[in-house]
Design a protein around this motif. Structure first.
Motif, PDB file in Angstrom:
ATOM      1  N   THR A 171     -40.996  11.018  20.570  1.00 34.14           N
ATOM      2  CA  THR A 171     -40.281  11.406  21.818  1.00 34.14           C
ATOM      3  C   THR A 171     -41.140  11.550  23.202  1.00 34.14           C
ATOM      4  OG1 THR A 171     -41.523  13.678  21.456  1.00 34.14           O
ATOM      5  CG2 THR A 171     -39.333  13.573  20.718  1.00 34.14           C
ATOM      6  N   VAL A 223     -39.754   6.567  26.288  1.00 38.43           N
ATOM      7  CA  VAL A 223     -38.489   6.797  26.678  1.00 38.43           C
ATOM      8  C   VAL A 223     -37.531   6.031  25.733  1.00 38.43           C
ATOM      9  CG1 VAL A 223     -36.879   6.019  28.574  1.00 38.43           C
ATOM     10  CG2 VAL A 223     -39.291   6.813  28.867  1.00 38.43           C
ATOM     11  N   ALA A 230     -31.207  17.999  27.997  1.00 41.00           N
ATOM     12  CA  ALA A 230     -32.213  16.911  28.334  1.00 41.00           C
ATOM     13  C   ALA A 230     -33.156  17.206  29.517  1.00 41.00           C
ATOM     14  CB  ALA A 230     -31.317  15.670  28.754  1.00 41.00           C
ATOM     15  N   VAL A 290     -37.224  17.496  28.962  1.00 45.53           N
ATOM     16  CA  VAL A 290     -38.394  16.721  30.027  1.00 45.53           C
ATOM     17  C   VAL A 290     -39.197  17.772  30.574  1.00 45.53           C
ATOM     18  CG1 VAL A 290     -38.198  15.477  31.852  1.00 45.53           C
ATOM     19  CG2 VAL A 290     -36.714  14.871  30.221  1.00 45.53           C
ATOM     20  N   TRP A 346     -40.699  18.545  25.348  1.00 41.80           N
ATOM     21  CA  TRP A 346     -41.453  18.109  24.537  1.00 41.80           C
ATOM     22  C   TRP A 346     -43.062  18.438  24.309  1.00 41.80           C
ATOM     23  CZ3 TRP A 346     -46.165  16.005  26.421  1.00 41.80           C
ATOM     24  CH2 TRP A 346     -46.211  16.262  28.009  1.00 41.80           C
ATOM     25  N   SER A 376     -35.200  21.074  22.150  1.00 41.81           N
ATOM     26  CA  SER A 376     -34.246  20.943  23.045  1.00 41.81           C
ATOM     27  C   SER A 376     -32.971  21.784  22.964  1.00 41.81           C
ATOM     28  CB  SER A 376     -33.741  19.317  22.468  1.00 41.81           C
ATOM     29  OG  SER A 376     -33.005  19.498  21.293  1.00 41.81           O
TER      30      SER A 376
END
Length: 136
Positions: free
Chosen positions: A43, A46, A87, A91, A95, A130
């Motif tokens: 993860t 990219v 997403a 970010v 993560w 996520s």
């Protein structure tokens, strides 16, 4: 002319508690930290992040052979957050939080007292990572 639409649905049932417990004792407890850390490494790149997130979403299955409820009940898949929201969350927060969350859960899983908490945490790991609702 009448056109009939057939919808084919398959139901995935959960394995028995005995099978899931045996899986955990034989494989789940040691394979889960490996999958967690490998997924996390993916993860942070990219290009391989989608594969890493997919692996993180499968961690509850690796730990105890739990089937995602979105497989057993397709209606639950409709309540997911949008891909853009997921997403952005990943970010900014997902993560790094998932790395600590998952490793703490893996550590708790090897203790008798911490095992129930670890299973609860692992089942929520896809959401922490996520915002993916593994169990609806």
């Amino acid at each position: 002319m009448v056109i009939f639409r057939s919808v084919v649905q398959f139901a995935v049932t959960q394995r028995s508690l005995l099978v899931r417990a045996l899986w955990f004792l034989a494989i789940g407890w040691w394979a889960t930290p490996i999958v967690i850390n490998f997924a996390w490494l993916l993860t942070v790149t990219v290009v391989l992040a989608p594969i890493g997130i997919k692996l993180i979403n499968l961690v509850p299955t690796v730990l105890t052979l739990a089937e995602p409820r979105t497989f057993t009940n397709p209606e639950l898949a409709r309540g997911q957050h949008s891909l853009v929201v997921r997403a952005l969350y990943f970010v900014v927060i997902g993560w790094w939080l998932s790395f600590f969350w998952a490793n703490l859960a893996a550590l708790l899983a090897v203790t008798i007292i911490g095992l129930p908490i670890a299973i609860w945490m692992i089942n929520r790991l896809p959401f922490v990572t996520s915002l993916y609702r593994f169990h609806g």
